[in-house]
Write a protein that holds these residues in place. Sequence first.
Motif, PDB file in Angstrom:
ATOM      1  N   VAL A  88       0.781  -1.179   0.050  1.00 22.71           N
ATOM      2  CA  VAL A  88       0.080  -0.002  -0.103  1.00 22.71           C
ATOM      3  C   VAL A  88       0.920   1.379   0.066  1.00 22.71           C
ATOM      4  O   VAL A  88       1.628   1.410   0.896  1.00 22.71           O
ATOM      5  N   ALA A  89       0.885   2.088  -1.101  1.00 21.00           N
ATOM      6  CA  ALA A  89       1.819   2.976  -1.272  1.00 21.00           C
ATOM      7  C   ALA A  89       1.005   4.357  -2.071  1.00 21.00           C
ATOM      8  O   ALA A  89      -0.137   3.945  -2.592  1.00 21.00           O
ATOM      9  N   GLY A  90       1.583   5.571  -1.944  1.00 19.44           N
ATOM     10  CA  GLY A  90       1.159   6.326  -2.735  1.00 19.44           C
ATOM     11  C   GLY A  90      -0.239   7.099  -2.256  1.00 19.44           C
ATOM     12  O   GLY A  90      -0.325   6.971  -0.844  1.00 19.44           O
ATOM     13  N   PRO A  91      -0.947   7.860  -2.816  1.00 12.91           N
ATOM     14  CA  PRO A  91      -2.285   8.507  -2.534  1.00 12.91           C
ATOM     15  C   PRO A  91      -3.190   7.645  -1.935  1.00 12.91           C
ATOM     16  O   PRO A  91      -3.659   8.072  -0.759  1.00 12.91           O
ATOM     17  N   ALA A  92      -3.355   6.445  -2.271  1.00 11.97           N
ATOM     18  CA  ALA A  92      -3.984   5.491  -1.462  1.00 11.97           C
ATOM     19  C   ALA A  92      -3.697   5.273  -0.134  1.00 11.97           C
ATOM     20  O   ALA A  92      -4.673   5.091   0.821  1.00 11.97           O
ATOM     21  N   ALA A  93      -2.381   5.122   0.156  1.00 19.07           N
ATOM     22  CA  ALA A  93      -1.898   4.746   1.474  1.00 19.07           C
ATOM     23  C   ALA A  93      -2.167   5.897   2.427  1.00 19.07           C
ATOM     24  O   ALA A  93      -2.438   5.937   3.670  1.00 19.07           O
ATOM     25  N   VAL A  94      -1.879   7.399   1.651  1.00 16.14           N
ATOM     26  CA  VAL A  94      -2.245   8.388   2.652  1.00 16.14           C
ATOM     27  C   VAL A  94      -3.663   8.487   2.925  1.00 16.14           C
ATOM     28  O   VAL A  94      -4.051   8.678   4.147  1.00 16.14           O
ATOM     29  N   VAL A  95      -4.620   8.297   1.979  1.00 15.71           N
ATOM     30  CA  VAL A  95      -6.094   8.306   2.502  1.00 15.71           C
ATOM     31  C   VAL A  95      -6.350   7.199   3.609  1.00 15.71           C
ATOM     32  O   VAL A  95      -7.262   7.342   4.496  1.00 15.71           O
ATOM     33  N   LEU A  96      -5.972   5.908   3.232  1.00 20.08           N
ATOM     34  CA  LEU A  96      -6.041   4.790   4.227  1.00 20.08           C
ATOM     35  C   LEU A  96      -5.645   5.388   5.491  1.00 20.08           C
ATOM     36  O   LEU A  96      -6.215   4.991   6.864  1.00 20.08           O
ATOM     37  N   TRP A 126       3.495  14.811   2.564  1.00 21.85           N
ATOM     38  CA  TRP A 126       2.168  13.937   2.788  1.00 21.85           C
ATOM     39  C   TRP A 126       1.904  13.492   4.178  1.00 21.85           C
ATOM     40  O   TRP A 126       0.746  13.185   4.258  1.00 21.85           O
ATOM     41  N   GLY A 127       2.862  13.194   4.743  1.00 24.98           N
ATOM     42  CA  GLY A 127       2.530  13.229   6.450  1.00 24.98           C
ATOM     43  C   GLY A 127       1.717  14.130   7.040  1.00 24.98           C
ATOM     44  O   GLY A 127       0.713  13.683   7.881  1.00 24.98           O
ATOM     45  N   ILE A 128       2.187  15.531   6.748  1.00 27.90           N
ATOM     46  CA  ILE A 128       1.283  16.562   7.225  1.00 27.90           C
ATOM     47  C   ILE A 128      -0.275  16.551   6.706  1.00 27.90           C
ATOM     48  O   ILE A 128      -1.221  16.639   7.459  1.00 27.90           O
ATOM     49  N   GLY A 129      -0.552  16.176   5.338  1.00 27.67           N
ATOM     50  CA  GLY A 129      -1.669  16.072   5.022  1.00 27.67           C
ATOM     51  C   GLY A 129      -2.697  15.008   5.354  1.00 27.67           C
ATOM     52  O   GLY A 129      -3.780  15.188   5.929  1.00 27.67           O
ATOM     53  N   ALA A 130      -1.924  13.668   5.757  1.00 28.79           N
ATOM     54  CA  ALA A 130      -2.632  12.502   6.103  1.00 28.79           C
ATOM     55  C   ALA A 130      -2.924  13.024   7.589  1.00 28.79           C
ATOM     56  O   ALA A 130      -4.130  12.597   8.179  1.00 28.79           O
ATOM     57  N   ALA A 131      -2.011  13.605   8.265  1.00 33.25           N
ATOM     58  CA  ALA A 131      -2.267  13.727   9.916  1.00 33.25           C
ATOM     59  C   ALA A 131      -3.331  14.857  10.126  1.00 33.25           C
ATOM     60  O   ALA A 131      -4.200  14.775  10.878  1.00 33.25           O
ATOM     61  N   MET A 132      -3.426  15.883   9.122  1.00 32.95           N
ATOM     62  CA  MET A 132      -4.304  16.892   9.253  1.00 32.95           C
ATOM     63  C   MET A 132      -5.753  16.414   9.065  1.00 32.95           C
ATOM     64  O   MET A 132      -6.783  16.455   9.466  1.00 32.95           O
ATOM     65  N   ALA A 133      -5.933  15.598   8.026  1.00 36.79           N
ATOM     66  CA  ALA A 133      -7.032  14.934   7.464  1.00 36.79           C
ATOM     67  C   ALA A 133      -7.785  13.986   8.599  1.00 36.79           C
ATOM     68  O   ALA A 133      -8.952  14.062   8.797  1.00 36.79           O
ATOM     69  N   GLY A 134      -6.639  13.229   9.202  1.00 36.15           N
ATOM     70  CA  GLY A 134      -7.077  12.326  10.323  1.00 36.15           C
ATOM     71  C   GLY A 134      -7.621  12.898  11.620  1.00 36.15           C
ATOM     72  O   GLY A 134      -8.579  12.734  12.211  1.00 36.15           O
TER      73      GLY A 134
END
Length: 264
Positions: A88-96, A126-134
């Motif tokens: 699992v990598a890329g944008p799909a991994a960030v969304v998951l 990408w980490g900031i985006g994933a953490a902020m969305a979460g």
Amino acid sequence: MLDDATTRSGGTAKASPGAAATELAVLAPAAVPVPVPVPGGFAARCTRTLLSPWSRLSLLLVLLAAAASSVLLFEPQKLLADGWPPQVAGPAAVVLFAVAYGLITVAFVPRPLLNLAAGALFGSEWGIGAAMAGTVLGAGIAFGLGRLLGQEALRPLLRGRLLKAADGQFSRHGFRSMLAVRLFPGVPFWAANYAAAVSRMGYVPFLLATAIGSIPNVAAYVVAGARASTPTSPAFLIALACIALPALAGAVVAWRKRHHLRGR
């Protein structure tokens, strides 16, 4: 009257339509209002009991206890950091990751661990985006659960001075108060979510204040996680300073605010 008309004319006299209608209206019985049936019975009583404020609060407590127990048993935060599937990598991994982040923060998982994991897995951007969305997702879920299942039962219990003061701040100055809570860490993430849900703060101000106020803290932890392999680098040291200074400032503000409230 009809008989008199017939006798005088020698034939059959017809009454006018208006007179006939008036006579029928007089002869017709008065309209009796039909009572509206009131729902009753065992099913209705069960429905009222299940939808009562205390039943909904009990459901919320059961859900939170089950979520916390699942976290203690399965430790999903370790899975996010150490057991992330390599396929699992890329944008799909960030969304998951963001969805998993949001769900397990509702179960009281400490967000700093997840922010560090986001930086270690996806890097700073990408980490900031994933953490902020979460963060926003988890806060929204907790706020919705607290507002739907807990507000009606818990509001009558806000009788202490500190509880009333906190409720008044959140209800009258929702955006500003929540922004301060997020900018100066000190109040646990889950506690702020449910306190806001019990107050009369609006949903949109709560989410906006959470999103804006969480950026500095989330970014600092994510950058620290991304640069953890080089602890002497300027980026890592700046991230540590951005973590420590707001925490210290939040502790000072909280102490002064509490002292001010006690002095009233």
